[in-house]
Design an enzyme around this catalytic site. Structure first.
Site, PDB file in Angstrom:
ATOM      1  N   GLU A   3       0.829  -1.203   0.000  1.00  0.00           N
ATOM      2  CA  GLU A   3       0.000   0.000   0.000  1.00  0.00           C
ATOM      3  C   GLU A   3       0.863   1.252   0.000  1.00  0.00           C
ATOM      4  OE1 GLU A   3      -4.091  -0.015   1.820  1.00  0.00           O
ATOM      5  OE2 GLU A   3      -3.094   1.347   3.219  1.00  0.00           O
ATOM      6  N   HIS A  24       7.538 -27.421   2.158  1.00  0.00           N
ATOM      7  CA  HIS A  24       6.548 -28.364   1.666  1.00  0.00           C
ATOM      8  C   HIS A  24       5.465 -27.640   0.865  1.00  0.00           C
ATOM      9  CE1 HIS A  24       8.159 -31.646   4.189  1.00  0.00           C
ATOM     10  NE2 HIS A  24       8.483 -30.642   4.996  1.00  0.00           N
ATOM     11  N   LYS A  44     -12.979   1.882  -3.317  1.00  0.00           N
ATOM     12  CA  LYS A  44     -14.166   2.174  -2.505  1.00  0.00           C
ATOM     13  C   LYS A  44     -15.240   2.869  -3.350  1.00  0.00           C
ATOM     14  CE  LYS A  44     -11.704   2.596   1.904  1.00  0.00           C
ATOM     15  NZ  LYS A  44     -11.309   3.512   2.999  1.00  0.00           N
TER      16      LYS A  44
END
Length: 527
Positions: free
Chosen positions: A321, A350, A460
């Site tokens: 950000e 793994h 937004k």
């Protein structure tokens, strides 16, 4: 390089911070003296910019705001007496409130004491506190839970976990503006659960928000237990050492003084303009070397400690950000950023180390190692169990990270190693401060503003457009209750033919939840 050359390179380039028990090894990054000489001017300019930021210069010109998370752990650095006093007063208030909760002086109406804390927030209002809670929690005074999304199933899972203890759960609602939709939705869903249980939500609620915000006004009107401030000079991704992170940590029973002290000491160390004595400067320069200052490689975080699993998630927001910007400070399109992902050791072996070693060389790794196996104590565990003759589980963990680092190096993959003597509140505070400073310095090196987030605001606004289309589409269905519409027909009916895909997904979602819409083939109607 052979083993002896590597050892000498390690000794020459190790950055040791003995007052914190932290060291940074950059020897497995193939930088040259010429690179360091070339970057001397840019990093010194970055130091100057950081000094200006700490002195109170406007660092977020979009909103004409200062950026002062460094003052949170050393209020004497604040540019005004008013800010310094506010920081100190809030810290005292946090400690006093937590003590009163622990003692039962602040208590719920239908239980003797609070037993749990639910923090409702998103982004920086959750990621930092989650890292601290998981990293330092042990024998907690209150159990801490988080609601950090607007996913109905996720909300239900949290509330179901707390169902029998809602009457003794303290709710922290965190939103600077007070209008963050995800946080508001979580608060409303939680309040409904309290109402259903016959409990007065206001007697369990605390607000952490900006002065006179929507949330502040709501909490004041409804006589919530307490309100704590969020200042406009503290960004969400750097708010963990404000009330956002300190209040839940104090309620949990963690040592917030040590967290702040570790951060303050790392701040002191990383103000040093001598590069090889400044771990934040070294991190920023190594990031620049590996990404060529253009984000050409990803950052893979590999903490070899279960308690630090959430570190990569925290750093995703802090780094991505802050650095992910379309325009630089001169208005030039640069599309900057560094992608961050991670797991934990030795789970990573793994999962994706196979690709790291043998696949695309499009990353650099950062190992975080804790020497002392037992966490949160100044004393090593007594007589650890030997899983083999002379070998403990911790020995295996140490062997695995060293083996993975060697395997990556042999395959031409660069890595950094950050080593902590032990994991405790002070060292975690220092790690957080280290990455905050490194991110700020790197942003200066690539000429972007680390302290605004126009892309987040754009997302937004786009979500708001979707909800506006939804309202119009549902209104049209209600106005024609006997008519079946395709998505295309409904989009035309509301005068928004280009929004047909949005209309389609709105109808699919509402129909799937039997919420005012039913589906018949490719047609929809109200019910």
């Amino acid at each position: 390089m052979n083993a002896q050359q590597l050892w000498r390179r390690y000794q020459e380039n190790l950055c040791d911070c003995p007052t914190l028990g932290i060291s940074l090894d950059v020897s497995r990054v193939p930088f040259t003296p010429a690179f360091m000489k070339q970057m001397q001017g840019p990093i010194q300019r970055a130091f100057d910019a950081m000094a200006g930021l700490e002195a109170g210069e406007i660092a977020n010109p979009d909103e004409q705001r200062m950026v002062g998370h460094y003052w949170l752990r050393n209020a004497s650095l604040a540019p005004t007496d008013e800010i310094g006093k506010a920081i100190k007063q809030t810290l005292r208030s946090i400690k006093s409130f937590a003590a009163d909760v622990h003692a039962g002086k602040v208590a719920p109406a239908k239980a003797k004491k609070f037993t749990d804390v639910l923090q409702i927030g998103i982004g920086g209002s959750a990621l930092g506190p989650q890292l601290v809670a998981d990293g330092l929690g042990k024998k907690d005074k209150l159990r801490v839970h988080f609601m950090d999304n607007t996913d109905p199933d996720g909300i239900d899972r949290v509330l179901t976990t707390l169902k029998s203890r809602l009457k003794s759960t303290l709710v922290l609602v965190v939103s600077k503006s007070g209008g963050t939709p995800e946080t508001r939705n979580g608060m409303l869903e939680t309040q409904a659960a309290y109402d259903k249980a016959g409990l007065n939500f206001a007697k369990h609620a605390v607000a952490i928000t900006g002065e006179d915000s929507k949330l502040d006004q709501f909490a004041k009107k409804n006589k919530w237990i307490k309100r704590f401030p969020m200042w406009d000079w503290v960004g969400g991704r750097t708010s963990v050492m404000s009330a956002v992170g300190l209040l839940p940590a104090a309620l949990q029973g963690l040592d917030i003084d040590a967290l702040l002290d570790g951060a303050a000491e790392m701040d002191r160390i990383t103000r040093d303009k001598t590069i090889n004595q400044n771990p934040a400067a070294l991190l920023a320069l190594m990031w620049h070397h590996q990404t060529k200052g253009k984000g050409l490689k990803d950052m893979v975080m590999l903490p070899y400690k279960d308690r630090l699993l959430l570190l990569s998630r925290y750093l995703q927001q802090l780094i991505m950000e802050s650095l992910g910007k379309e325009l630089d400070l001169d208005g030039k399109q640069v599309n900057q950023g560094i992608a961050v992902y991670g797991n934990k050791g030795s789970t990573d072996q793994h999962a994706y180390v196979q690709q790291l070693r043998d696949g695309l060389n499009n990353f650099f790794a950062t190992f975080l190692v804790v020497l002392q196996d037992a966490a949160l104590t100044n004393k090593p565990a007594k007589a650890p169990l030997e899983v083999e003759q002379g070998v403990t589980s911790g020995d295996y963990l140490s062997g695995f990270w060293q083996g993975t680092r060697s395997a990556l190096y042999e395959s031409g993959r660069a890595s950094l190693t950050l080593t902590l003597d032990r994991l405790d509140a002070r060292s975690l505070g220092a790690v957080i401060a280290l990455y905050e400073r490194a991110t700020g310095l790197y942003a200066e090196l690539v000429n972007v503003n680390a302290y605004h987030q126009p892309g987040v605001e754009a997302g937004k606004k786009a979500a708001g457009v979707v909800l506006d289309v939804q309202q119009k589409a549902l209104a049209a269905l209600i106005a024609h209750p006997d008519r079946l519409f395709t998505a295309e027909e409904l989009a035309k009916a509301i005068g928004m033919p280009d929004a047909v895909e949005t209309v389609y997904y709105v109808l699919e979602h509402r129909a799937a939840n039997r919420h005012g819409v039913s589906r018949d083939g490719d047609r929809y109607q109200t019910h």
